[in-house]
Scaffold this active site. Structure first.
Site, PDB file in Angstrom:
ATOM      1  N   ASP A 109       0.851  -1.194   0.000  1.00 59.79           N
ATOM      2  CA  ASP A 109       0.000   0.000   0.000  1.00 59.79           C
ATOM      3  C   ASP A 109       0.884   1.240   0.000  1.00 59.79           C
ATOM      4  OD1 ASP A 109      -2.566   1.360   0.151  1.00 59.79           O
ATOM      5  OD2 ASP A 109      -2.016   1.907   2.188  1.00 59.79           O
ATOM      6  N   GLU A 133       0.716   5.772   0.493  1.00 59.32           N
ATOM      7  CA  GLU A 133      -0.007   7.018   0.764  1.00 59.32           C
ATOM      8  C   GLU A 133       0.636   8.104  -0.086  1.00 59.32           C
ATOM      9  OE1 GLU A 133      -2.709   7.051   2.423  1.00 59.32           O
ATOM     10  OE2 GLU A 133      -2.552   5.078   3.360  1.00 59.32           O
ATOM     11  N   HIS A 145      -4.248  10.586   5.534  1.00 61.54           N
ATOM     12  CA  HIS A 145      -3.081   9.961   6.162  1.00 61.54           C
ATOM     13  C   HIS A 145      -2.458  10.775   7.297  1.00 61.54           C
ATOM     14  CE1 HIS A 145      -0.638  12.689   3.756  1.00 61.54           C
ATOM     15  NE2 HIS A 145      -1.097  12.161   2.620  1.00 61.54           N
ATOM     16  N   HIS A 205      -5.439   6.439   7.749  1.00 66.39           N
ATOM     17  CA  HIS A 205      -4.807   5.474   6.855  1.00 66.39           C
ATOM     18  C   HIS A 205      -3.297   5.517   7.067  1.00 66.39           C
ATOM     19  CE1 HIS A 205      -8.176   4.607   3.876  1.00 66.39           C
ATOM     20  NE2 HIS A 205      -8.694   5.469   4.747  1.00 66.39           N
ATOM     21  N   ASP A 228      -2.336  -0.553   6.774  1.00 66.61           N
ATOM     22  CA  ASP A 228      -3.297  -1.014   5.780  1.00 66.61           C
ATOM     23  C   ASP A 228      -2.803  -2.281   5.080  1.00 66.61           C
ATOM     24  OD1 ASP A 228      -4.803   1.119   6.495  1.00 66.61           O
ATOM     25  OD2 ASP A 228      -4.719   2.153   4.574  1.00 66.61           O
TER      26      ASP A 228
END
Length: 237
Positions: A7, A9, A57, A152, A157
């Site tokens: 993942d 951000e 985030h 997040h 995640d």
């Protein structure tokens, strides 16, 4: 079978508008077991995050100002994913950012370093058409606790997605337990012993069971005024 659950951000939605990656998190899953090996880094994007992205985030420009840049972390990142299949939720989004970062430093696309990419969102939509298939929704559906997820985070995640992915794909490959054995336990003898331990017993029906089954079928025949589906199946075998 080596999966990397990944993942990112970012500062915004589109690298074509100059947006950059601010965090990468990745978790290793080997033979359907989470190994504990992971990759994680924050990155200085040399720009501010859009308000919408910052709200997701929470990684401020000040926090990221002393973090390394992608070019400084690229080799470690590519080494970590090398040869693995990447599992990414909404993969096109993360891939376009990773490829944009790699292009900026003159490197090949991410798919040149891994064995392939699977979009867990597409898989979830196939399993649950017409339902919400966000990571939060899947955590709730599969009983994965995300109570600690206020914002997040790429590594958090990835860990949640690893649990969700194993739950979504359980039973597709085998009935093997979701644990990773050390290499010394991977001998043919050890695998044979494990398969023997997991063998399912075959229990044949008794005469009483067969009689009760026949009486039940007779009841079904009477209710449909003919032959029930089980009778029809028996005649076609």
């Amino acid at each position: 079978m080596r999966w990397i659950i990944l993942d990112t951000e970012t500062t915004g939605l589109d690298p074509a508008q100059g947006h950059r990656i601010v965090e990468i998190g990745a978790v290793e899953v080997l033979n359907r077991g989470v190994t504990g090996n992971h990759y994680h880094t924050y990155l200085n994007p040399d720009r501010d995050s859009d308000p919408g992205a910052l709200g997701v985030h929470g990684l401020t420009t000040d926090f990221l100002s002393d973090k390394p840049r992608f070019k400084d972390q690229a080799d470690d990142f590519l080494k970590f994913i090398e040869g693995a299949e990447l599992i990414i939720h909404n993969a096109p989004f993360d891939l376009k950012f990773l490829n944009a970062e790699l292009e900026l430093i003159g490197r090949n696309p991410v798919t040149d370093f891994c064995s392939g990419v699977t979009d867990s969102l597409v898989h979830a939509k196939t399993l649950h058409p017409g339902k919400r298939n966000s990571l939060d929704a899947l955590c709730e559906r599969y009983g994965v606790s995300n109570a600690h997820r206020a914002l997040h985070g790429a590594l958090l995640d990835s860990r949640l997605l690893a649990e969700v992915w194993l739950a979504m794909t359980r039973g597709q490959d085998s009935l093997m337990i979701d644990t990773y054995d050390a290499p010394e336990a991977e001998s043919a003898e050890a695998r044979g012993q494990l398969q023997d331990a997991l063998s399912l017993p075959v229990i044949l029906p008794s005469a009483e069971d067969l009689l009760a089954h026949e009486e039940y079928l007779a009841t079904l025949d009477k209710s449909v005024k003919g032959s029930c589906l089980w009778r029809q199946y028996e005649t076609t075998k």
